[in-house]
Scaffold this motif. Structure first.
Motif, PDB file in Angstrom:
ATOM      1  N   SER A   1       1.102   5.198  -8.014  1.00 31.14           N
ATOM      2  CA  SER A   1      -0.097   5.610  -8.746  1.00 31.14           C
ATOM      3  C   SER A   1       0.004   7.079  -9.157  1.00 31.14           C
ATOM      4  O   SER A   1      -0.385   7.447 -10.273  1.00 31.14           O
ATOM      5  CB  SER A   1      -1.344   5.401  -7.878  1.00 31.14           C
ATOM      6  OG  SER A   1      -1.516   4.036  -7.578  1.00 31.14           O
ATOM      7  N   THR A   2       0.516   7.912  -8.260  1.00 26.77           N
ATOM      8  CA  THR A   2       0.692   9.331  -8.578  1.00 26.77           C
ATOM      9  C   THR A   2       1.697   9.504  -9.719  1.00 26.77           C
ATOM     10  O   THR A   2       1.467  10.277 -10.664  1.00 26.77           O
ATOM     11  CB  THR A   2       1.182  10.100  -7.339  1.00 26.77           C
ATOM     12  OG1 THR A   2       0.247   9.927  -6.278  1.00 26.77           O
ATOM     13  CG2 THR A   2       1.334  11.584  -7.643  1.00 26.77           C
TER      14      THR A   2
ATOM     15  N   GLU B   1       7.550  12.036  -5.441  1.00 27.88           N
ATOM     16  CA  GLU B   1       6.979  10.722  -5.140  1.00 27.88           C
ATOM     17  C   GLU B   1       7.997   9.608  -5.351  1.00 27.88           C
ATOM     18  O   GLU B   1       8.012   8.618  -4.611  1.00 27.88           O
ATOM     19  CB  GLU B   1       5.745  10.481  -6.016  1.00 27.88           C
ATOM     20  CG  GLU B   1       4.567  11.386  -5.683  1.00 27.88           C
ATOM     21  CD  GLU B   1       4.072  11.193  -4.268  1.00 27.88           C
ATOM     22  OE1 GLU B   1       3.476  10.144  -3.973  1.00 27.88           O
ATOM     23  OE2 GLU B   1       4.288  12.092  -3.431  1.00 27.88           O
TER      24      GLU B   1
ATOM     25  N   HIS C   1       0.832  -1.208   0.000  1.00 25.60           N
ATOM     26  CA  HIS C   1       0.000   0.000   0.000  1.00 25.60           C
ATOM     27  C   HIS C   1       0.863   1.253   0.000  1.00 25.60           C
ATOM     28  O   HIS C   1       0.596   2.201  -0.759  1.00 25.60           O
ATOM     29  CB  HIS C   1      -0.910  -0.005   1.225  1.00 25.60           C
ATOM     30  CG  HIS C   1      -1.679   1.278   1.398  1.00 25.60           C
ATOM     31  ND1 HIS C   1      -2.751   1.610   0.608  1.00 25.60           N
ATOM     32  CD2 HIS C   1      -1.500   2.310   2.267  1.00 25.60           C
ATOM     33  CE1 HIS C   1      -3.209   2.799   0.976  1.00 25.60           C
ATOM     34  NE2 HIS C   1      -2.474   3.238   1.977  1.00 25.60           N
ATOM     35  N   GLU C   2       1.898   1.265   0.832  1.00 30.43           N
ATOM     36  CA  GLU C   2       2.755   2.440   0.918  1.00 30.43           C
ATOM     37  C   GLU C   2       3.470   2.715  -0.406  1.00 30.43           C
ATOM     38  O   GLU C   2       3.707   3.869  -0.762  1.00 30.43           O
ATOM     39  CB  GLU C   2       3.783   2.257   2.034  1.00 30.43           C
ATOM     40  CG  GLU C   2       3.198   2.249   3.431  1.00 30.43           C
ATOM     41  CD  GLU C   2       2.617   3.593   3.834  1.00 30.43           C
ATOM     42  OE1 GLU C   2       3.092   4.632   3.335  1.00 30.43           O
ATOM     43  OE2 GLU C   2       1.680   3.607   4.640  1.00 30.43           O
TER      44      GLU C   2
ATOM     45  N   ARG D   1       2.341   1.559  -3.447  1.00 31.40           N
ATOM     46  CA  ARG D   1       1.353   1.745  -4.513  1.00 31.40           C
ATOM     47  C   ARG D   1       0.861   3.186  -4.577  1.00 31.40           C
ATOM     48  O   ARG D   1       0.610   3.719  -5.668  1.00 31.40           O
ATOM     49  CB  ARG D   1       0.171   0.804  -4.293  1.00 31.40           C
ATOM     50  CG  ARG D   1      -0.840   0.835  -5.427  1.00 31.40           C
ATOM     51  CD  ARG D   1      -1.856  -0.281  -5.311  1.00 31.40           C
ATOM     52  NE  ARG D   1      -2.599  -0.216  -4.064  1.00 31.40           N
ATOM     53  CZ  ARG D   1      -2.530  -1.146  -3.122  1.00 31.40           C
ATOM     54  NH1 ARG D   1      -1.752  -2.201  -3.287  1.00 31.40           N
ATOM     55  NH2 ARG D   1      -3.231  -1.032  -2.006  1.00 31.40           N
ATOM     56  N   THR D   2       0.741   3.848  -3.430  1.00 31.40           N
ATOM     57  CA  THR D   2       0.217   5.220  -3.415  1.00 31.40           C
ATOM     58  C   THR D   2       1.106   6.182  -4.219  1.00 31.40           C
ATOM     59  O   THR D   2       0.610   6.858  -5.126  1.00 31.40           O
ATOM     60  CB  THR D   2       0.055   5.706  -1.966  1.00 31.40           C
ATOM     61  OG1 THR D   2      -0.838   4.817  -1.272  1.00 31.40           O
ATOM     62  CG2 THR D   2      -0.515   7.111  -1.931  1.00 31.40           C
ATOM     63  N   PRO D   3       2.419   6.269  -3.929  1.00 34.05           N
ATOM     64  CA  PRO D   3       3.239   7.162  -4.768  1.00 34.05           C
ATOM     65  C   PRO D   3       3.376   6.668  -6.200  1.00 34.05           C
ATOM     66  O   PRO D   3       3.463   7.477  -7.131  1.00 34.05           O
ATOM     67  CB  PRO D   3       4.595   7.174  -4.054  1.00 34.05           C
ATOM     68  CG  PRO D   3       4.618   5.955  -3.226  1.00 34.05           C
ATOM     69  CD  PRO D   3       3.208   5.699  -2.818  1.00 34.05           C
TER      70      PRO D   3
ATOM     71  N   ARG E   1       3.192  11.590   5.757  1.00 32.43           N
ATOM     72  CA  ARG E   1       3.625  11.468   4.360  1.00 32.43           C
ATOM     73  C   ARG E   1       4.051  12.813   3.793  1.00 32.43           C
ATOM     74  O   ARG E   1       5.038  12.908   3.065  1.00 32.43           O
ATOM     75  CB  ARG E   1       2.495  10.863   3.520  1.00 32.43           C
ATOM     76  CG  ARG E   1       2.181   9.411   3.861  1.00 32.43           C
ATOM     77  CD  ARG E   1       1.230   8.800   2.849  1.00 32.43           C
ATOM     78  NE  ARG E   1       0.920   7.423   3.214  1.00 32.43           N
ATOM     79  CZ  ARG E   1      -0.213   7.056   3.820  1.00 32.43           C
ATOM     80  NH1 ARG E   1      -1.129   7.972   4.101  1.00 32.43           N
ATOM     81  NH2 ARG E   1      -0.434   5.798   4.121  1.00 32.43           N
TER      82      ARG E   1
END
Length: 331
Positions: A123-124, A153, A116-117, A119-121, A288
Motif C-alpha cells: 500500500s505504501t 518497502e 496483511h504483512e 499488503r502494508t508495504p 518493522r
C-alpha cells in the motif's frame, strides 16, 4: 464375527469404537469406555451416549459419516462413522477432528497474517508511486524521499517473501533427518563473521569449546539458525554502545549446547511462549522499523525440530535474553 474377534478388532482401533446390537451397546473398546464410562457395555445406546444428534443417526441405523460436536467436551468436533456389520449390528466410531480443525485454522491465520504483512508495504509503495506518476510538480527532494521509501518497502516485502520461502523449504523436509557431517566450530564462525560484517559497530564474542564434535545436520540451515538469532540480538541488543552479544558452543553429555546471549531490553514473560509463532511480534511497529519480518524465530524453531534438537528462550526485562539450542552429537 465371534465375540472374541470383535473385541480384538475394537481394541486395535485408536478412536472410540463400539458395536451396537438392536439399540444395545454390546462391546466398546477402552477409548470408548474412557469417553462414555466404564459401564457403557450392556446399556441402551440412548443412555450410554446421550447426544441427540448422534442418536438421530445411530437409532435408525443410518450408515454413513456425519460431523458432530460436543461429545466429551463442549465444542469438541468429531466425525461419527456408522457402518453395518450385519442385519442387526452396527459398528460406530468417533474420529476426533480437533487436530485437523486446528491445523486448518493455523493455515487460515497464516494466510491472513502473510497477506496483511505484504499488503502494508505494498500500500505504501502504491501510494508513493502513484504520487510520482500523477504529480509532475514533485520537486527533486521529495522525489528522492519517495523513491527511498519505495525502495525500503520493496526490500521489506522481499525479506518477507524470502523468509516465507525459507520456512516452506524447511517444512517440506522436516521429516527428513539431515545426514551431512557439520562442524559446529565452522558454522558458528561463519555466522559470527556474517553478523560482524552486517553490524561492525557491535561487539560479538565467540567462545567455542575445543574439539567440539561434528553433528549430523544441514549446514546452510544451521548457519541460518544462528544468523536469525544473531540478527535478533543485534536488532534489540545493540541499540546503544553498551552492548554485549555472546555466542558459545559446549558439549553437554550427548548434546552440543549452542547459546546466543545479549544484554538488551529483554522479553516480558507473557510473550516468551509465543515468540516462535509466525508473525508474532512483541512490538510490531518497532520490529518493522528495524527490518524484522516476524518469521525469524519461527524459522529457528523449525530448523531445531528438523535436527531433533531443543530450543529454550530465557529472558528478563532490562537484563537481556539467552537463547539455548541443543543439538544431538553424532553417535
Amino acid at each position: 464375527m465371534a465375540s472374541a474377534g470383535i473385541r480384538s478388532f475394537l481394541d486395535a482401533l485408536d478412536e472410540p469404537a463400539m458395536v451396537i446390537d438392536r439399540g444395545i451397546v454390546r462391546q466398546a473398546n477402552a477409548t470408548a469406555r474412557a469417553l462414555f464410562g466404564e459401564a457403557i457395555e450392556g446399556k441402551d445406546v440412548r443412555l450410554a451416549i446421550r447426544h441427540p444428534q448422534a442418536l438421530e443417526h445411530i437409532l435408525p441405523a443410518a450408515a454413513g459419516d456425519v460431523e458432530i460436536t460436543g461429545i466429551g467436551q463442549f465444542g469438541r468436533p468429531w466425525t461419527l462413522s456408522i457402518r453395518e456389520i450385519d442385519d442387526r449390528m452396527l459398528l460406530v466410531r468417533l474420529i476426533d477432528r480437533s487436530a485437523t480443525i486446528a491445523a486448518e485454522r493455523m493455515r487460515v491465520d497464516f494466510v491472513a497474517n502473510a497477506s496483511h504483512e505484504l499488503r502494508t508495504p505494498l500500500s505504501t509503495i502504491l501510494g508513493y508511486s502513484e504520487t510520482l506518476a500523477d504529480d509532475a510538480e514533485v520537486d527533486r527532494e521529495h522525489r528522492a524521499k519517495f523513491g527511498s521509501v519505495i525502495r525500503g518497502e520493496a526490500k521489506r516485502m522481499l525479506r518477507i517473501i524470502e523468509d516465507l520461502m525459507s520456512l516452506s523449504r524447511i517444512e517440506a523436509v522436516r521429516f527428513v533427518t539431515p545426514a551431512d557431517q557439520v562442524s559446529i566450530a565452522q558454522v558458528t564462525a561463519s555466522a559470527v563473521e556474517n553478523a560482524r560484517e552486517s553490524k561492525p559497530q557491535c561487539s560479538i564474542r565467540l567462545d567455542v569449546e575445543p574439539d567440539v564434535p561434528a553433528i549430523l545436520g544441514d549446514r546452510a540451515q544451521l548457519i541460518q539458525l544462528l544468523d536469525n538469532l544473531l540478527s535478533n540480538a543485534i536488532r534489540y541488543g545493540c541499540e546503544d554502545g553498551d552492548c554485549a552479544i555472546g555466542v558459545a558452543a559446549v558439549v553437554e553429555g550427548n548434546w552440543i549446547r549452542l547459546t546466543v546471549t545479549d544484554n538488551g531490553p529483554g522479553i516480558p514473560r507473557e510473550h516468551l511462549l509465543r515468540v516462535t509463532e509466525r508473525f508474532y511480534r512483541i512490538d510490531a511497529a518497532r520490529s518493522r522499523e528495524s527490518g524484522g519480518t516476524g518469521l525469524g524465530l519461527a524459522i529457528v524453531k523449525h530448523i531445531v525440530e528438523r535436527h531433533r534438537g531443543t530450543l529454550d528462550i530465557k529472558s528478563k526485562v532490562g537484563e537481556g535474553t539467552e537463547v539455548v539450542v541443543r543439538l544431538p552429537i553424532m553417535s
